[in-house]
Design a protein around this motif. Structure first.
Motif, mmCIF file in Angstrom:
data_model
loop_
_atom_site.group_PDB
_atom_site.id
_atom_site.type_symbol
_atom_site.label_atom_id
_atom_site.label_comp_id
_atom_site.label_asym_id
_atom_site.label_seq_id
_atom_site.Cartn_x
_atom_site.Cartn_y
_atom_site.Cartn_z
ATOM 1 N N LEU A 75 4.556 21.603 40.160
ATOM 2 C CA LEU A 75 5.375 21.971 39.006
ATOM 3 C C LEU A 75 6.416 20.899 38.646
ATOM 4 O O LEU A 75 7.070 20.997 37.613
ATOM 5 N N ASP A 76 6.582 19.904 39.497
ATOM 6 C CA ASP A 76 7.623 18.885 39.300
ATOM 7 C C ASP A 76 7.410 18.087 38.022
ATOM 8 O O ASP A 76 6.332 17.547 37.812
ATOM 9 N N PRO A 77 8.430 17.990 37.192
ATOM 10 C CA PRO A 77 9.675 18.744 37.216
ATOM 11 C C PRO A 77 9.485 20.124 36.592
ATOM 12 O O PRO A 77 8.661 20.300 35.705
ATOM 13 N N TRP A 78 10.253 21.070 37.044
ATOM 14 C CA TRP A 78 10.191 22.436 36.540
ATOM 15 C C TRP A 78 11.523 22.765 35.863
ATOM 16 O O TRP A 78 12.567 22.748 36.502
ATOM 17 N N ARG A 79 11.452 22.981 34.570
ATOM 18 C CA ARG A 79 12.648 23.324 33.774
ATOM 19 C C ARG A 79 13.807 22.372 34.054
ATOM 20 O O ARG A 79 14.967 22.780 34.174
ATOM 21 N N GLY A 80 13.481 21.106 34.197
ATOM 22 C CA GLY A 80 14.505 20.091 34.436
ATOM 23 C C GLY A 80 14.913 19.948 35.891
ATOM 24 O O GLY A 80 15.758 19.118 36.221
ATOM 25 N N ILE A 81 14.333 20.741 36.762
ATOM 26 C CA ILE A 81 14.640 20.679 38.194
ATOM 27 C C ILE A 81 13.524 19.897 38.884
ATOM 28 O O ILE A 81 12.355 20.245 38.769
ATOM 29 N N ARG A 82 13.886 18.825 39.575
ATOM 30 C CA ARG A 82 12.905 18.054 40.335
ATOM 31 C C ARG A 82 12.450 18.865 41.545
ATOM 32 O O ARG A 82 13.240 19.612 42.131
ATOM 33 N N ILE A 83 11.191 18.710 41.920
ATOM 34 C CA ILE A 83 10.641 19.323 43.129
ATOM 35 C C ILE A 83 9.968 18.200 43.906
ATOM 36 O O ILE A 83 8.994 17.616 43.432
ATOM 37 N N VAL A 84 10.543 17.868 45.070
ATOM 38 C CA VAL A 84 10.069 16.712 45.827
ATOM 39 C C VAL A 84 9.886 17.053 47.304
ATOM 40 O O VAL A 84 10.493 17.979 47.821
ATOM 41 N N ARG A 85 9.066 16.238 47.948
ATOM 42 C CA ARG A 85 8.848 16.374 49.396
ATOM 43 C C ARG A 85 10.110 15.917 50.141
ATOM 44 O O ARG A 85 10.875 15.099 49.639
ATOM 45 N N PRO A 86 10.296 16.430 51.371
ATOM 46 C CA PRO A 86 11.460 16.016 52.156
ATOM 47 C C PRO A 86 11.584 14.504 52.319
ATOM 48 O O PRO A 86 12.673 13.946 52.185
#
Length: 93
Positions: A75-86
């Protein structure tokens, strides 16, 4: 916190961290956490049980979600929120 406790109890963490170290991590997370209640429902993740993370991130005004969950990462980015691995979050190669 229940899920964090369950994850830290998994074998891969149990062999890497002592019980005291896992307890310390949980205490640090508890103290540092921003406790929020979602105000809207989200149905964007292909794994419905992961929508709760999106809901909480939105409610908290998060800028980033750190996860190894492929259902969230796609989903990255989702609604302006980044989603990343550790590793990405930590800047590791």
């Amino acid at each position: 916190m229940a899920e964090a406790r369950e994850v830290l109890g998994r074998r891969k963490f149990a062999t890497a961290l002592t019980e005291d170290e896992r307890s310390t991590v949980l205490a640090l997370l508890t103290d540092a956490a921003a406790w929020v209640e979602p105000t809207t429902s989200v149905h964007d993740c292909r794994d419905a049980k992961d929508n709760k993370y999106l809901e909480r991130a939105a409610a908290a005004g998060a800028e980033i979600i750190v996860s190894s969950d492929e259902d969230l990462l796609v989903l990255d980015p989702w609604r302006g929120i980044r989603i990343v691995r550790p590793a990405v979050y930590l800047g590791l190669p």
